[in-house]
Design an enzyme around this catalytic site. Structure first.
Site, short mmCIF file in Angstrom:
data_model
loop_
_atom_site.label_atom_id
_atom_site.label_comp_id
_atom_site.label_asym_id
_atom_site.label_seq_id
_atom_site.Cartn_x
_atom_site.Cartn_y
_atom_site.Cartn_z
N HIS A 137 41.06 -10.02 -50.58
CA HIS A 137 41.04 -8.58 -50.29
C HIS A 137 40.94 -8.29 -48.80
O HIS A 137 41.06 -7.13 -48.39
CB HIS A 137 39.87 -7.90 -51.01
CG HIS A 137 39.93 -8.00 -52.50
ND1 HIS A 137 41.01 -7.57 -53.22
CD2 HIS A 137 39.06 -8.52 -53.40
CE1 HIS A 137 40.80 -7.81 -54.52
NE2 HIS A 137 39.63 -8.39 -54.64
N ASP A 171 43.70 -14.51 -59.48
CA ASP A 171 42.42 -13.78 -59.59
C ASP A 171 42.66 -12.52 -60.45
O ASP A 171 43.78 -12.01 -60.51
CB ASP A 171 41.95 -13.40 -58.18
CG ASP A 171 40.55 -12.79 -58.16
OD1 ASP A 171 39.59 -13.53 -57.89
OD2 ASP A 171 40.43 -11.56 -58.41
N ASP A 260 37.59 -14.56 -62.63
CA ASP A 260 37.13 -13.28 -63.17
C ASP A 260 38.07 -12.76 -64.27
O ASP A 260 37.89 -11.66 -64.78
CB ASP A 260 36.91 -12.23 -62.06
CG ASP A 260 37.88 -12.32 -60.91
OD1 ASP A 260 38.88 -13.06 -61.01
OD2 ASP A 260 37.64 -11.65 -59.89
C1 SP5 Z 1 37.32 -11.57 -54.71
C2 SP5 Z 1 37.06 -10.58 -55.80
O1 SP5 Z 1 37.18 -10.91 -56.97
N1 SP5 Z 1 36.65 -9.37 -55.44
C3 SP5 Z 1 36.39 -8.39 -56.41
C4 SP5 Z 1 35.86 -7.12 -55.84
C5 SP5 Z 1 35.58 -6.17 -56.97
N2 SP5 Z 1 34.77 -5.10 -56.55
C6 SP5 Z 1 34.54 -4.08 -57.53
C7 SP5 Z 1 33.43 -4.45 -58.45
C8 SP5 Z 1 32.80 -3.25 -59.09
C9 SP5 Z 1 31.81 -3.78 -60.07
N3 SP5 Z 1 30.75 -2.85 -60.34
C10 SP5 Z 1 30.92 -2.01 -61.48
C11 SP5 Z 1 29.68 -2.00 -62.28
C12 SP5 Z 1 29.60 -0.76 -63.12
N4 SP5 Z 1 28.29 -0.64 -63.66
ZN ZN Z 2 38.62 -10.86 -58.30
#
Ligand code: SP5
Ligand code: ZN
Length: 322
Positions: A137, A171, A260
């Site tokens: 990212h 990913d 993920d």
């Molecule tokens: C490298 C990579 O996999 N980066 C991922 C970045 C994702 N960021 C957003 C994550 C939001 C997660 N939180 C949401 C929880 C709701 N309760």
């Molecule tokens: Zn990711």
């Protein structure tokens, strides 16, 4: 198989991220890599290699000097438990800067470059760069989504002076940084399979109509998939993506590997299973190219090690990858 790894990533350990104004535990934890290392050690047959230092120009080839200096200076000026949240170069609430961030981020780049160098020297046909923080990212002048420097992109750029490169990004999230860096280039082809950006991070890119620009037109390919995507559907799309790798006839393959996509990932939304990662790797191994695997995301700390062992086992059946 060689695994490039160092404990230096432990220095980068933010405690929280912010979602909709609420502080939540930081998902991109040091324990992620500890889980992977632990499982690889137990599985056996992996040779851990420490990264070497590469010149700063490898990073400044893709990231702006003002951005690199900002991250360096701000990391250095923070107090022991200090933390910096969004400002000009910090695009979102998922890439806070703590005291050890710059050092860990530079080391993570060196992990990827050390892997790339081993491949260039033809000492190995496959290397696993155990990078943390992740990178896909990160843009030329923006940190975002747990990423600071774009490890895979920097390694691909290094490899590109020796031949054409495909970056296959598996990913769960679209690698907006990697796409942007190579969008107008025809020597590095970015192919990504990820969650539909209409509903999942990074929202700003990853749509199927983003095909590259200028000389790069035709050398960017996105496969956005719906939430709930299964092993079976994923495999079908992966095979399509691999056809494009062959048509391009690259010299090297860089895999941006995120776990993920796992069914029990806390922030993902696909339903891939642990045994499926072996199948995925077998498809990638069959391409037959010198391959650098670069670790990106994957947040189920307990099961990450199992996913890594499953994935890497997909390469061992191929004699040219021993
Ligand atoms: C490298 C990579 O996999 N980066 C991922 C970045 C994702 N960021 C957003 C994550 C939001 C997660 N939180 C949401 C929880 C709701 N309760
Ligand atoms: Zn990711």
């Amino acid at each position: 198989m060689k695994v490039i790894y160092t404990k230096n990533h432990l220095k980068h350990n933010p405690t929280y991220e912010i979602y909709d104004g609420i502080k939540e535990s930081y998902a991109e934890k040091p324990g992620r890599l500890l889980s992977i290392v632990n499982s690889l050690e137990q599985a056996g047959g992996y040779i851990f290699v420490a990264p070497r230092k590469f010149p700063n120009k490898c990073i400044s080839a893709l990231h702006k000097d003002v951005y690199i200096d900002f991250l360096k200076d701000r990391s250095a000026s923070l107090k022991k438990d200090g933390v910096l949240y969004p400002s000009y170069f910090l695009r979102d609430t998922y890439a806070p800067v703590v005291k050890g961030t710059y050092d860990a981020a530079v080391t993570s780049v060196n992990v990827a470059l050390t892997g790339a160098e081993i491949i260039v020297n033809k000492r190995e046909k496959i290397v696993y760069a155990l990078c943390r923080p992740p990178g896909h990212h990160a843009e030329c002048n923006a940190m975002s989504g747990y990423c600071y420097f774009n490890n895979a992109a920097i390694a691909a750029n290094y490899l590109s002076s020796r031949g054409k490169v495909v970056i296959l990004d598996v990913d769960f999230h679209h690698g907006n940084g990697t796409q942007a860096m190579f969008y107008e280039r025809d020597d590095v082809f970015y192919i990504s399979i990820h969650a539909d950006p209409e509903v999942k991070f990074p929202y700003i890119s990853g749509f199927a109509n983003e095909k590259g620009k200028g000389a790069g037109l035709g050398f960017n390919k996105n496969y956005p998939l719906p939430l709930g995507t299964t092993n079976q559907v994923y495999l079908r799309i992966l095979k399509k993506a691999i056809l494009h790798v062959h048509i391009f006839k690259p010299t090297f393959l860089v895999v941006s590997l995120g776990f993920d996509t796992y069914e029990k990932d806390p922030i993902g939304g696909f339903t891939l299973t642990i045994p499926f990662y072996k199948k995925m790797a077998e498809e990638i191994a069959q391409i037959g190219l010198p391959t650098l695997i670069v670790q990106e995301g994957g947040y189920n700390v307990d099961d990450l090690g199992k996913m890594a062992v499953s994935f890497l086992s997909g390469f061992t059946g191929f004699s040219n990858f021993q």
